[in-house]
Design an enzyme around this catalytic site. Structure first.
Site, PDB file in Angstrom:
ATOM      1  N   ASN A 122       0.808  -1.222   0.000  1.00 23.68           N
ATOM      2  CA  ASN A 122       0.000   0.000   0.000  1.00 23.68           C
ATOM      3  C   ASN A 122       0.842   1.274   0.000  1.00 23.68           C
ATOM      4  O   ASN A 122       0.353   2.335  -0.368  1.00 23.68           O
ATOM      5  CB  ASN A 122      -0.935  -0.016   1.214  1.00 23.68           C
ATOM      6  CG  ASN A 122      -1.645   1.298   1.417  1.00 23.68           C
ATOM      7  OD1 ASN A 122      -2.493   1.696   0.628  1.00 23.68           O
ATOM      8  ND2 ASN A 122      -1.282   2.005   2.501  1.00 23.68           N
ATOM      9  N   TYR A 188       3.710   9.938 -10.925  1.00 18.93           N
ATOM     10  CA  TYR A 188       2.697   9.104 -10.277  1.00 18.93           C
ATOM     11  C   TYR A 188       2.010   8.196 -11.296  1.00 18.93           C
ATOM     12  O   TYR A 188       1.912   6.984 -11.096  1.00 18.93           O
ATOM     13  CB  TYR A 188       1.665   9.994  -9.584  1.00 18.93           C
ATOM     14  CG  TYR A 188       0.638   9.233  -8.783  1.00 18.93           C
ATOM     15  CD1 TYR A 188       0.975   8.676  -7.552  1.00 18.93           C
ATOM     16  CD2 TYR A 188      -0.655   9.075  -9.252  1.00 18.93           C
ATOM     17  CE1 TYR A 188       0.035   7.966  -6.810  1.00 18.93           C
ATOM     18  CE2 TYR A 188      -1.605   8.373  -8.518  1.00 18.93           C
ATOM     19  CZ  TYR A 188      -1.249   7.826  -7.298  1.00 18.93           C
ATOM     20  OH  TYR A 188      -2.178   7.121  -6.577  1.00 18.93           O
ATOM     21  N   LYS A 192       2.414   4.083 -11.415  1.00 16.64           N
ATOM     22  CA  LYS A 192       1.248   3.239 -11.135  1.00 16.64           C
ATOM     23  C   LYS A 192       0.903   2.364 -12.343  1.00 16.64           C
ATOM     24  O   LYS A 192       0.431   1.232 -12.189  1.00 16.64           O
ATOM     25  CB  LYS A 192       0.055   4.104 -10.736  1.00 16.64           C
ATOM     26  CG  LYS A 192       0.195   4.738  -9.352  1.00 16.64           C
ATOM     27  CD  LYS A 192       0.348   3.699  -8.253  1.00 16.64           C
ATOM     28  CE  LYS A 192       0.326   4.326  -6.869  1.00 16.64           C
ATOM     29  NZ  LYS A 192       0.458   3.335  -5.780  1.00 16.64           N
ATOM     30  N   THR A 221      -6.558  11.365   1.621  1.00 18.50           N
ATOM     31  CA  THR A 221      -5.433  10.911   2.425  1.00 18.50           C
ATOM     32  C   THR A 221      -4.421  12.035   2.601  1.00 18.50           C
ATOM     33  O   THR A 221      -4.525  13.102   1.992  1.00 18.50           O
ATOM     34  CB  THR A 221      -4.738   9.723   1.744  1.00 18.50           C
ATOM     35  OG1 THR A 221      -4.207  10.174   0.477  1.00 18.50           O
ATOM     36  CG2 THR A 221      -5.711   8.573   1.507  1.00 18.50           C
TER      37      THR A 221
END
Length: 294
Positions: A122, A188, A192, A221
C-alpha cells in the site's frame, strides 16, 4: 475536451463510493472469516493502510503493519488494538525502498506469527501535481518510482516464499492514474501504470499466488493533501472502508478468476462477475495492452 487523457478507460458498470451489499464486510466480521490468517500491510500507519489493517483484524486476522515512521506506526497499531480488543498486531518500522528492511519486516512477521497469507503493498508517494515532467526535481521525480515500483517489488520479493507456501494473495495498490495521462502527474501515473504490469508478471511467474492491482477509489489521504495545492475537503471523496472491504472480498477466494488484473474499488464486482466474466477471461481483459479502436 479534457486535458486529462484516459478518462474513458473505465468499465460501464455501477460505480460505488461506499461499501455496497455485495462486498459488505459485516458477515466476515461476524464469522471471523480470517481467523488463523496473517496479513502484512505496508504504508499502514495511516489512511487506507490503517483502515484495511483494522478491517482484517475485525475479521479475525493477525496483522503486521509496516511503515517508515515508528511513532505514527505505533499509533496505528494502538488504534487497531483499541478497535479490536483481541487483535494480534505487530508493528515493524521499515522503508519499502530498502530491500533488506522489507526482508527483515517479513522475517519478523514470520517469527511472530509463523506464516503470511496476504500481503498488501500500500505504500505510495507522488510529487506535487504541477509543472511538466522536465521541470520537476529529478531526484524527487525518481523517488516516486523508488516507492511506488521498487517498494512494491521489494515487498513481493521478500514475501514470495511464504505466499507460495500459503497459496496466498498479493495486492498492490495502484490508481486510476495508471490509466490516465494527467499533466503535472507524470511520476505518479507512469509508476502506477508500471505497478499494473508488475502484478501481471507475478500472476504469470507465480501462478500459485493470487494477485491484483487495485485502484482504491478517491480517498482523502495525507498524500492528497501533500500533492495538491487546493483544499480538496470540499470534494465528495469515497469512504476509506470501500477499498478495505474490496480487499477483504478479493482475498476471500470468491473472485480468484480476476487474478493478475487491474480493478477499481469503485466498480461493482457483483455486476462484473455476472455480466462481464466471460468476455474478461476470453479476451484477456483488465490488463495493460495495446488497443487500436477500429
Amino acid at each position: 475536451m479534457s486535458i486529462i487523457n484516459g478518462l474513458d478507460e473505465n468499465l460501464p458498470v455501477t460505480h460505488h463510493h461506499d461499501v455496497y451489499p455485495a462486498i459488505s464486510p459485516e458477515p466476515l466480521f461476524a464469522a471471523q472469516t480470517y481467523r488463523g490468517k496473517v496479513v502484512l500491510i505496508t504504508g499502514a500507519s495511516r489512511g487506507i493502510g490503517a483502515e484495511t489493517a483494522t478491517a482484517y483484524a475485525r475479521a479475525g486476522a493477525s496483522v503486521a503493519v509496516v511503515a517508515r515512521w515508528k511513532g505514527t506506526l505505533d499509533e496505528s497499531a494502538a488504534a487497531i488494538r483499541s478497535a479490536v480488543s483481541e487483535a494480534q498486531v505487530l508493528a515493524v518500522p521499515a522503508d519499502v525502498r530498502d530491500a533488506k528492511a522489507v526482508h527483515d519486516a517479513v522475517q519478523a512477521t514470520l517469527s511472530r506469527f509463523g506464516q503470511i497469507d496476504i500481503v498488501i503493498a500500500n505504500a505510495g508517494t507522488a510529487t506535487k501535481l504541477s509543472g511538466t515532467l522536465d521541470s520537476k526535481d529529478p531526484d524527487d521525480w525518481w523517488n516516486t518510482f523508488e516507492v511506488n515500483i521498487r517498494g512494491v517489488y521489494n515487498t513481493f520479493r521478500a514475501s514470495v516464499m511464504p505466499l507460495k507456501t500459503s497459496k496466498g494473495y498479493f495486492i498492490a495498490i495502484s490508481s486510476v492514474g495508471a490509466q490516465l495521462r494527467v499533466p503535472g502527474a507524470s511520476d505518479y501515473c507512469i509508476s502506477k501504470h508500471a505497478v499494473n504490469r508488475l502484478v501481471e508478471y507475478i500472476a504469470i511467474e507465480h501462478p500459485s499466488i493470487k494477485t491484483f492491482s487495485l485502484h482504491p477509489g478517491e480517498i482523502y489521504t495525507q498524500l492528497q493533501k501533500d500533492t495538491r495545492d487546493v483544499d480538496d475537503r470540499s470534494v465528495k471523496y469515497d469512504s476509506p472502508l470501500l477499498p478495505a472491504a474490496t480487499m477483504l472480498y478479493l482475498t476471500s477466494g470468491r473472485v480468484d478468476w480476476l487474478n493478475g488484473r487491474y480493478l477499481s474499488a469503485n466498480w461493482d464486482l457483483e455486476v462484473i462477475e455476472k455480466e462481464m466474466k466471460e468476455i474478461i477471461v476470453t479476451k484477456g481483459g483488465l490488463v495493460n495492452k495495446l488497443c487500436i479502436p477500429f
